[in-house]
Design a protein around this motif. Structure first.
Motif, PDB file in Angstrom:
ATOM      1  N   PRO A 189      -7.361  -6.599  -6.716  1.00 45.54           N
ATOM      2  CA  PRO A 189      -7.572  -7.832  -7.138  1.00 45.54           C
ATOM      3  C   PRO A 189      -8.537  -8.483  -8.288  1.00 45.54           C
ATOM      4  CG  PRO A 189      -7.835  -7.352  -5.073  1.00 45.54           C
ATOM      5  CD  PRO A 189      -6.958  -6.329  -5.846  1.00 45.54           C
ATOM      6  N   LYS A 190      -9.091  -7.101  -9.223  1.00 43.85           N
ATOM      7  CA  LYS A 190      -9.990  -6.880  -9.924  1.00 43.85           C
ATOM      8  C   LYS A 190      -9.130  -7.558 -11.746  1.00 43.85           C
ATOM      9  CE  LYS A 190     -13.310  -4.006  -8.518  1.00 43.85           C
ATOM     10  NZ  LYS A 190     -13.933  -2.174  -9.077  1.00 43.85           N
ATOM     11  N   ALA A 191      -7.586  -6.336 -11.363  1.00 41.84           N
ATOM     12  CA  ALA A 191      -6.648  -6.751 -12.410  1.00 41.84           C
ATOM     13  C   ALA A 191      -6.250  -8.427 -12.410  1.00 41.84           C
ATOM     14  CB  ALA A 191      -5.834  -5.822 -12.590  1.00 41.84           C
ATOM     15  N   GLY A 192      -6.128  -9.269 -11.357  1.00 36.53           N
ATOM     16  CA  GLY A 192      -5.680 -10.592 -11.361  1.00 36.53           C
ATOM     17  C   GLY A 192      -3.986 -10.171 -10.800  1.00 36.53           C
ATOM     18  N   THR A 193      -3.774  -8.855 -10.265  1.00 36.33           N
ATOM     19  CA  THR A 193      -1.640  -9.040 -10.012  1.00 36.33           C
ATOM     20  C   THR A 193      -2.228  -9.796  -8.574  1.00 36.33           C
ATOM     21  OG1 THR A 193      -2.621  -7.113 -10.165  1.00 36.33           O
ATOM     22  CG2 THR A 193      -1.644  -7.929 -11.944  1.00 36.33           C
ATOM     23  N   VAL A 194      -3.477  -9.246  -7.719  1.00 40.60           N
ATOM     24  CA  VAL A 194      -2.915 -10.265  -6.381  1.00 40.60           C
ATOM     25  C   VAL A 194      -3.836 -10.960  -6.540  1.00 40.60           C
ATOM     26  CG1 VAL A 194      -4.251  -9.632  -3.946  1.00 40.60           C
ATOM     27  CG2 VAL A 194      -3.222  -7.841  -5.671  1.00 40.60           C
ATOM     28  N   THR A 195      -3.606 -12.016  -5.927  1.00 43.88           N
ATOM     29  CA  THR A 195      -3.542 -13.754  -5.975  1.00 43.88           C
ATOM     30  C   THR A 195      -2.920 -14.442  -5.229  1.00 43.88           C
ATOM     31  OG1 THR A 195      -4.494 -15.643  -7.017  1.00 43.88           O
ATOM     32  CG2 THR A 195      -2.688 -13.994  -7.856  1.00 43.88           C
ATOM     33  N   PRO A 196      -3.507 -15.879  -3.916  1.00 48.29           N
ATOM     34  CA  PRO A 196      -2.521 -16.478  -3.617  1.00 48.29           C
ATOM     35  C   PRO A 196      -2.618 -17.707  -4.109  1.00 48.29           C
ATOM     36  CG  PRO A 196      -5.242 -17.535  -3.840  1.00 48.29           C
ATOM     37  CD  PRO A 196      -4.721 -15.989  -4.069  1.00 48.29           C
ATOM     38  N   ASN A 197      -2.383 -17.994  -5.505  1.00 50.17           N
ATOM     39  CA  ASN A 197      -2.248 -18.965  -6.467  1.00 50.17           C
ATOM     40  C   ASN A 197      -1.085 -17.916  -8.122  1.00 50.17           C
ATOM     41  OD1 ASN A 197      -2.092 -20.530  -8.555  1.00 50.17           O
ATOM     42  ND2 ASN A 197      -3.776 -21.296  -9.190  1.00 50.17           N
ATOM     43  N   ILE A 198      -0.802 -17.630  -6.959  1.00 41.77           N
ATOM     44  CA  ILE A 198       0.630 -17.146  -7.362  1.00 41.77           C
ATOM     45  C   ILE A 198       1.417 -17.944  -9.135  1.00 41.77           C
ATOM     46  CG2 ILE A 198       3.168 -16.191  -7.831  1.00 41.77           C
ATOM     47  CD1 ILE A 198       2.240 -14.901  -5.330  1.00 41.77           C
ATOM     48  N   PRO A 199       1.417 -19.294  -9.044  1.00 44.70           N
ATOM     49  CA  PRO A 199       1.842 -19.182 -10.550  1.00 44.70           C
ATOM     50  C   PRO A 199       1.003 -19.482 -11.157  1.00 44.70           C
ATOM     51  CG  PRO A 199       2.640 -21.239  -8.430  1.00 44.70           C
ATOM     52  CD  PRO A 199       1.493 -20.037  -8.234  1.00 44.70           C
ATOM     53  N   GLN A 200      -0.136 -19.328 -11.137  1.00 45.41           N
ATOM     54  CA  GLN A 200      -1.557 -19.426 -12.171  1.00 45.41           C
ATOM     55  C   GLN A 200      -0.957 -18.356 -12.654  1.00 45.41           C
ATOM     56  OE1 GLN A 200      -3.152 -22.165 -13.634  1.00 45.41           O
ATOM     57  NE2 GLN A 200      -3.677 -20.512 -14.902  1.00 45.41           N
ATOM     58  N   ALA A 230       0.957  -0.982  -0.353  1.00 44.10           N
ATOM     59  CA  ALA A 230       0.508  -0.522   0.081  1.00 44.10           C
ATOM     60  C   ALA A 230       1.006   1.221   0.129  1.00 44.10           C
ATOM     61  CB  ALA A 230      -0.601   0.143   1.296  1.00 44.10           C
ATOM     62  N   SER A 231       1.862   1.239   0.435  1.00 35.93           N
ATOM     63  CA  SER A 231       3.110   2.261   0.631  1.00 35.93           C
ATOM     64  C   SER A 231       3.617   2.574  -0.366  1.00 35.93           C
ATOM     65  CB  SER A 231       4.333   1.997   1.178  1.00 35.93           C
ATOM     66  OG  SER A 231       4.606   1.430   1.407  1.00 35.93           O
ATOM     67  N   LEU A 232       3.668   1.872  -1.533  1.00 37.00           N
ATOM     68  CA  LEU A 232       3.936   2.213  -2.934  1.00 37.00           C
ATOM     69  C   LEU A 232       2.549   2.573  -4.615  1.00 37.00           C
ATOM     70  CD1 LEU A 232       5.625  -1.381  -3.724  1.00 37.00           C
ATOM     71  CD2 LEU A 232       6.723   0.824  -2.559  1.00 37.00           C
ATOM     72  N   GLY A 233       1.595   3.092  -3.276  1.00 37.10           N
ATOM     73  CA  GLY A 233       0.381   3.605  -4.561  1.00 37.10           C
ATOM     74  C   GLY A 233       0.866   4.588  -5.310  1.00 37.10           C
ATOM     75  N   ARG A 234       1.705   5.391  -5.050  1.00 41.05           N
ATOM     76  CA  ARG A 234       1.731   6.983  -5.509  1.00 41.05           C
ATOM     77  C   ARG A 234       2.656   6.886  -6.311  1.00 41.05           C
ATOM     78  NH1 ARG A 234       2.640  11.818  -0.713  1.00 41.05           N
ATOM     79  NH2 ARG A 234      -0.320  11.345   0.472  1.00 41.05           N
ATOM     80  N   LEU A 235       3.430   5.757  -6.592  1.00 41.02           N
ATOM     81  CA  LEU A 235       4.574   5.286  -7.742  1.00 41.02           C
ATOM     82  C   LEU A 235       4.491   4.400  -8.526  1.00 41.02           C
ATOM     83  CD1 LEU A 235       8.026   4.701  -4.647  1.00 41.02           C
ATOM     84  CD2 LEU A 235       7.761   6.516  -6.659  1.00 41.02           C
ATOM     85  N   LEU A 236       3.437   3.494  -8.206  1.00 43.96           N
ATOM     86  CA  LEU A 236       3.044   2.748  -8.868  1.00 43.96           C
ATOM     87  C   LEU A 236       1.572   2.852  -9.269  1.00 43.96           C
ATOM     88  CD1 LEU A 236       3.296  -0.959  -6.523  1.00 43.96           C
ATOM     89  CD2 LEU A 236       5.357   0.407  -8.765  1.00 43.96           C
ATOM     90  N   GLY A 237       0.948   3.726  -8.767  1.00 44.05           N
ATOM     91  CA  GLY A 237      -0.542   3.874  -9.392  1.00 44.05           C
ATOM     92  C   GLY A 237      -0.434   4.347 -10.797  1.00 44.05           C
ATOM     93  N   PRO A 238      -0.090   5.903 -10.822  1.00 43.85           N
ATOM     94  CA  PRO A 238       0.129   6.365 -12.134  1.00 43.85           C
ATOM     95  C   PRO A 238       1.357   5.299 -13.231  1.00 43.85           C
ATOM     96  CG  PRO A 238       1.474   8.156  -9.808  1.00 43.85           C
ATOM     97  CD  PRO A 238       0.999   6.305  -9.791  1.00 43.85           C
ATOM     98  N   LYS A 239       1.454   4.483 -12.987  1.00 49.60           N
ATOM     99  CA  LYS A 239       2.291   3.846 -14.183  1.00 49.60           C
ATOM    100  C   LYS A 239       0.972   2.989 -14.335  1.00 49.60           C
ATOM    101  CE  LYS A 239       6.790   5.814 -13.070  1.00 49.60           C
ATOM    102  NZ  LYS A 239       7.309   5.552 -14.498  1.00 49.60           N
ATOM    103  N   GLY A 240       0.489   2.599 -13.755  1.00 51.72           N
ATOM    104  CA  GLY A 240      -0.501   1.224 -13.894  1.00 51.72           C
ATOM    105  C   GLY A 240      -0.095  -0.275 -13.250  1.00 51.72           C
ATOM    106  N   LEU A 241       0.589  -0.280 -12.778  1.00 51.73           N
ATOM    107  CA  LEU A 241       1.695  -1.154 -12.504  1.00 51.73           C
ATOM    108  C   LEU A 241       0.821  -1.543 -10.752  1.00 51.73           C
ATOM    109  CD1 LEU A 241       5.891  -0.591 -12.850  1.00 51.73           C
ATOM    110  CD2 LEU A 241       3.094  -2.131 -14.680  1.00 51.73           C
ATOM    111  N   MET A 242       0.201  -0.551  -9.590  1.00 56.43           N
ATOM    112  CA  MET A 242      -0.179  -1.245  -8.913  1.00 56.43           C
ATOM    113  C   MET A 242      -1.093  -2.470  -8.735  1.00 56.43           C
ATOM    114  SD  MET A 242      -0.241  -0.090  -5.428  1.00 56.43           S
ATOM    115  CE  MET A 242      -1.022  -0.543  -3.864  1.00 56.43           C
ATOM    116  N   PRO A 243      -0.805  -3.397  -7.983  1.00 52.54           N
ATOM    117  CA  PRO A 243      -1.231  -4.736  -7.980  1.00 52.54           C
ATOM    118  C   PRO A 243      -2.750  -4.614  -7.888  1.00 52.54           C
ATOM    119  CG  PRO A 243       0.204  -4.830  -7.219  1.00 52.54           C
ATOM    120  CD  PRO A 243       0.676  -3.794  -7.066  1.00 52.54           C
TER     121      PRO A 243
END
Length: 348
Positions: free
Chosen positions: A249-260, A234-247
């Motif tokens: 769940p809707k984008a599928g980048t926050v998940t317990p099944n990382i290999p998938q 969460a502390s990286l929001g200001r850095l990652l948000g404007p670049k579209g890199l913030m993890p």
């Protein structure tokens, strides 16, 4: 032209009909013809206030206040401009003002189109709506840049993303892949670090990777995080948000099944969202794909946008649709034909 006002005379503007405006002044300001012609070319009556602060109190630039009063009774062609200028700074700041004016003039000028782009425009009729198959065929002919151009789709939807029930954010699996090799970073801890390495993640880390990102490290295209790392991410929001890199769940980048998740994004999973104008932009291949592969990817994209229709969307969901190469002109699509083709493909 130079005009000097009485020292420390108070600003007086008791009525909008006054023909003169007085300002406090200590020196006389000389303005070049270029600056005067630009400053006073606006429609009267004009009151222009400019303030330039370069370094705060005590800086050699200080501030500028410019005002112009125009005779309003005469016809427009016969109006006489009467500028009264006042300043607290030296000639260097005047040169800075002239540079700002010149930069503003350049922005107003339309960009010159290259000969290649003009030639590509002749391949399609402006504002004509093409069926999807014809449009993709034209798209293949437009990929003439010196690199492999990405093929993009742009959909204007009848939604207002300012409202929560009219926002769209989702992912789509492109059946034929995206045509890009992406670099994936994973934020995890414990056993999930080994799982990410074995699944093919390019960068793996925990707290140390978070610190590297805070220090400016951004050498990755996608960042995947396990749920237990999100409080720290969460502390990286200001850095990652404007670049579209913030993890997310809707984008599928926050998940317990990382290999998938790694396998999906390596295979061609694309995340998209509507911008503030209600337009969805997303790639669906490149010009080296065959027409059949591009068509299959495009229909998968249309199906995903249709399936993720927001609950608050109005009756007419699709307003317009375009496809283009990354360096080419856009081709307008026949929305009815596009939706009919999508329905036919889903039944097949």
């Amino acid at each position: 032209m130079a005009i000097t006002a009485p020292p420390q005379s108070p600003l007086s503007l008791s009525s909008h009909n006054h023909d003169t405006i007085r300002f406090p002044s200590f020196t006389t300001l000389f303005l070049s013809p270029k600056l005067l012609s630009t400053t006073f070319s606006l429609s009267p009556p004009l009151l222009l206030l400019r303030h330039a602060d370069r370094g705060g109190v005590g800086s050699r630039f200080g501030s500028l206040v410019a005002a112009a009063v125009v005779e309003k009774k005469k016809p427009k062609k016969e109006r006489e401009i009467i500028p009264e200028i006042t300043t607290f700074f030296d000639d260097d700041a005047v040169m800075m003002m002239e540079d700002e004016v010149e930069a503003a003039e350049k922005k107003k000028q339309p960009k010159k189109k290259s000969r290649r782009y003009v030639e590509l425009q002749t391949l399609r009729e402006f504002k004509k709506e093409y069926d999807v198959k014809t449009a993709i065929s034209l798209l293949k002919q437009m990929g003439r840049a010196k690199f492999v151009e990405t093929v993009e789709a742009h959909f204007r939807l009848n939604i207002d993303p300012r409202y929560n029930d009219q926002q769209i954010r989702a992912t789509v699996d492109l059946p034929k892949g995206s045509g890009k090799s992406i670099k994936i970073a994973v934020l995890a801890q414990g056993e999930r670090l080994d799982e990410a390495k074995n699944a093919g993640a390019d960068i793996v880390g925990g707290d140390e990777l978070i610190e590297k990102i805070k220090n400016g490290f951004m050498e990755f295209d996608k960042l995947i995080a396990s749920p237990d790392m999100m409080p720290k991410v969460a502390s990286l929001g200001r850095l990652l948000g404007p670049k579209g890199l913030m993890p997310s769940p809707k984008a599928g980048t926050v998940t317990p099944n990382i290999p998938q998740a790694i396998a999906d994004f390596k295979r061609g999973k694309v995340a998209y969202r509507a911008d503030k104008s209600g337009i969805v932009h997303l790639p669906f291949g490149n010009v080296q794909f065959s027409e059949e592969d591009l068509l299959e990817n495009f229909l998968a994209v249309v199906k995903s946008v249709e399936d993720n229709r927001p609950s608050g969307a109005k009756k007419v969901y699709w307003r317009s649709a375009y496809i283009c190469t990354s360096m080419g002109p856009s081709i307008k699509l026949d929305v009815k034909d596009m939706l009919a083709l999508r329905v036919a493909a889903s039944k097949a």
